[in-house]
Design a protein around this motif. Structure first.
Motif: not given
Lengths: 294, 294
Positions: B148-150, B154-155, B157-158
């Motif tokens: 769920s992180g970078p 999150v990546a 989403q970005f």
């Protein structure tokens, strides 16, 4: 008492900042997301939380390597909270430590995601630390999430916002600070000592120390908002005055606030003695943060 | 193949929703913060991720209690991502599943904090689960944060935001979906099977299954945006058309997208067979999600 606190602070700030940057640099993630995470993580600051964690470790064991990743994770959680706190919908700040806030240097969406990323990555970092046992990882992660989540820091942020437009009691003010700032300081002290093998009784006494340390930190913040030097602080003094935000000087007067701080310092020192940590850097740090000018 | 998929879905959705509500209701936290967290968590939805986690567990072991808290934590992470994704600075959506989005029902600051709180609490929940060993907790937490992180969601989403105003290739589109949706689906499948004691080889084959499942899910999402029923979807159809967002039908035509989906379903089923999970609910779920109408 260790003789040279300034050298300790300088050395460990450097160690922490190198670790922080290295851990983020090595990630294979979208460039602008990484830049945004690094921007806030490298924006300076006192590194109070990781330094307290390492100082707490060193009060019981010298070989602090084991505590490094937890201290870095803690600073990432702190940094995420600053990024989200500065957002237009929250405190709406354009500057922090004299630099543009994350959403001003990048954009709002990137700032939200950079904060989310730092928070999430902090748990991954501890989970993948090769120096900790799984028991230690669970202890770190469970405590860090409890300290920073809806029963901890996030609750503090929420209550702080909620209190902005009304007058609050000293009791409510202390509750907010305990959650918003105190919980992560408590984690720092607990995590370091736990990893270094402190006894249950020592950990219990350190909890009391953390409680007063959090209060000291906040009283001094409030005092600096009146007596501080804008350039050193990196923000305008008197910024609390414009709104209805409760502060110690407002509730007790400036002298009253200074006396309150002295009372808290004495209680913190007594707790450190009971925890057999009065010969550590924590002792000097307590005085240092009580008298800091920024 | 288990005969009654609909009964399984109904029963487990109820179990998941009860667990979700109970876990949040019991928290001693500011009332409006709790209300805001509960609002989004109780806003319905397919509960796809926790259901997949439990179905994956049940492919190897019947007694699914052990997997419950991880499935709840996963749904909290998913819910936080929706709350933040809907914010004005992100997708700026007023409605989700026919209800006001969190920041519209409450306010933006509360929505940011409710998302932060759900994310953080998900790790605490796993950390405090009394049915898991510390080894299992570390495996769950490390994988959930990594997914769920970078480097994960999150990546995604970005990159999704970044792609909104330009034309992208099918390869870029698949990369975005793999990160934004696929990573959490992969976690769901992995976590359930891991906790149930699946072998390394079975876990490896399930990874391939997850990969195709993620793609199936996204192709069908894109197809429904053209052929779907607004009332069932709870959002206007054709909403992807107005912007430059890449979709399968745009890149391959509607028939091409439907064929692509069939190809992915065949590959997913083959992977399930290799993982010895073709007699589980996962088999029926694959068809079910491939043909869903909302």
């Amino acid at each position: 008492m260790p003789s040279n606190l300034n050298e300790f602070l300088k050395d460990f700030r450097m160690i922490i900042e190198e670790e922080l940057s290295q851990n983020l640099q090595k990630l294979t993630i979208p460039k602008q997301l990484k830049d945004s995470m690094l921007y806030s993580v490298e924006a300076g600051g006192k590194r109070l939380r990781p330094i307290l964690l390492l100082a707490s470790y060193k009060a019981y064991d010298e070989n602090y390597q084991k505590a490094l990743s937890s201290s870095i994770a803690l600073e990432m959680v702190h940094t995420y909270s600053l990024i989200h706190d500065d957002l237009p919908a929250m405190d709406d700040d354009n500057y922090r430590r004299g630099k543009l806030t994350n959403h001003k240097a990048f954009d709002e969406a990137t700032a939200i995601l950079a904060g989310d990323a730092l928070l999430t990555y902090s748990f991954e970092l501890i989970g993948k630390d090769t120096l900790l046992t799984n028991d230690e990882k669970v202890e770190m992660i469970t405590n860090l999430s409890a300290s920073s989540g809806p029963s901890g820091m996030v609750a503090g942020q929420f209550l702080d916002m909620d209190a902005e437009n009304r007058t609050i009691t000293l009791e409510e003010l202390e509750q907010i600070h305990m959650l918003k700032t105190g919980k992560l300081l408590e984690f720092a002290i607990y995590a370091g000592a736990y990893l270094a093998g402190a006894t249950k009784q020592q950990l219990e006494n350190l909890k009391e120390y953390s409680f007063y340390l959090g209060l000291i930190f906040q009283v001094q913040d409030d005092i600096l908002d009146i007596t501080g030097d804008e350039e050193k602080l990196g923000k305008p003094v008197g910024s609390d005055e414009g709104n209805e935000k409760g502060t110690y000087p407002k509730l007790l007067g400036l002298d009253g606030a200074i006396n309150k701080k002295k009372e808290y310092v004495n209680k913190a020192v007594a707790a450190l003695e009971k925890a057999d940590a009065h010969n550590s850097h924590l002792m000097a740090l307590t005085e240092h943060f009580s008298n800091r000018d920024h």
